[in-house]
Every structure is written in structure tokens, then in C-alpha cells.
Scaffold this motif. Sequence first.
Motif, mmCIF file in Angstrom:
data_model
loop_
_atom_site.group_PDB
_atom_site.id
_atom_site.type_symbol
_atom_site.label_atom_id
_atom_site.label_comp_id
_atom_site.label_asym_id
_atom_site.label_seq_id
_atom_site.Cartn_x
_atom_site.Cartn_y
_atom_site.Cartn_z
ATOM 1 N N HIS A 90 -9.232 2.400 -0.644
ATOM 2 C CA HIS A 90 -9.723 1.554 0.439
ATOM 3 C C HIS A 90 -11.223 1.380 0.291
ATOM 4 O O HIS A 90 -11.930 2.304 -0.105
ATOM 5 C CB HIS A 90 -9.395 2.190 1.795
ATOM 6 N N LYS A 143 -3.342 2.326 5.757
ATOM 7 C CA LYS A 143 -2.925 1.784 4.468
ATOM 8 C C LYS A 143 -2.161 2.777 3.605
ATOM 9 O O LYS A 143 -1.286 2.384 2.839
ATOM 10 C CB LYS A 143 -4.153 1.326 3.668
ATOM 11 N N GLU A 190 -8.547 2.809 9.014
ATOM 12 C CA GLU A 190 -7.948 1.819 8.120
ATOM 13 C C GLU A 190 -7.335 2.489 6.894
ATOM 14 O O GLU A 190 -6.260 2.098 6.432
ATOM 15 C CB GLU A 190 -9.001 0.794 7.695
ATOM 16 N N LEU A 191 -8.014 3.500 6.360
ATOM 17 C CA LEU A 191 -7.484 4.250 5.217
ATOM 18 C C LEU A 191 -6.155 4.900 5.583
ATOM 19 O O LEU A 191 -5.188 4.824 4.826
ATOM 20 C CB LEU A 191 -8.490 5.321 4.772
ATOM 21 N N ASN A 208 0.864 -1.164 0.000
ATOM 22 C CA ASN A 208 0.000 0.000 0.000
ATOM 23 C C ASN A 208 0.907 1.222 0.000
ATOM 24 O O ASN A 208 2.074 1.137 -0.303
ATOM 25 C CB ASN A 208 -0.897 -0.018 1.237
#
Length: 182
Positions: free
Chosen positions: A110, A132, A128-129, A74
Motif C-alpha cells: 500500500h 486491502k 487502508e492497509l 488485494n
Amino acid sequence: MPEIARLIGGSDCFELDFLERAAAPESAMKLGIRLHLAGLSLSDTVSILDRSGIERRRTTVHNWVQKAGLQPLNGASPDHVAVDETVIQLDDERFWLYTAVDPATNRLLHVKLAPTRNQAITEMFLAELRDKHLVDDAVSLVDSPLWMQAALHRRGFDYRYETHGNRNGIERIFRELKRRTN
């Protein structure tokens, strides 16, 4: 460029110790993993392996990459991120799809599918974004209701309310996704 750096070196830069049984030659497996990590799609990787005389399915190559723990990296660093959520109807159930897209490339950064929509899920999606990708300096483009803006504010994201312009990419993706699921 970081993904390419992972591929520099000989074929011995990663091990295939995860294999219980080798149905394909080790050199073919390493080639398949390297090709996919270099950016080829699974279909293109399988086509190249076919030309080498090794017939494998896309799922097989995908499993090699997953088991080797070498999923593509990522770490995108976009200037803007279009963030949105939409409802998707699958049979009798409704799901909410949260998506972040780089509007410059229309690349999905994402995606999260959730059975409900609430503040906690929105904040988990944003966390989470951030884990990553390098989005701390990016401007998040939203046309969503106030809870998305509130979640962005609480998570420290810089955001701008926008209904046209750079947001059009994510809206096209959502339209196509809804068309395909219906």
C-alpha cells in the motif's frame, strides 16, 4: 490463488456492457483483461495482443480493466510488513509518501501520498492497509518516529522497532523512488 479463481470459466464470466463504442473486437478486449488479471504486466499484455494483430496502448488495456471493475484483487497475507514514511521533493513542494512493503517479496502492499504529515493521515494509511490486505497477524517493522509507533498501537497492529534486517527492502525502494523523482 484467489486471482486465478476469478479467471476460471468461459470468456462470458464478465460482461463488457460498459463500452460506449467498441474500437477493438470484444474477444480481444476480454483476452487483454484476462491476461492482465492473470498477472501479466500491461506491456506484456499489449505485446501478446500485438501478436494477435490488435494494436493497443497500455493505457487502453488499463482502461478496459478499470471500466470492467475487475482490478486485480488485494488480500496479501504477509508475516511481516515494513512500514515507513519519507518526504519527497517535487519542484518546490514537499509531499510525504507512506509505504507498506512485504519484506519477503519487496512487493508494495500500500502507498499513500499526502501533502502533510500528521497522526490522522498516518492512521488513515494504516486503516487502508488493513482494508486491502490481511495484516492483522503480521508484525509491522518500523524505524519511524514515535507517531508511527503510536498510530500502529492505536490501530491494534503488532509492531517492532527495527533499523536493519527485513527493513532493508523498504529503504532500497525509497532510495530508488527518491532517485527517480529527483
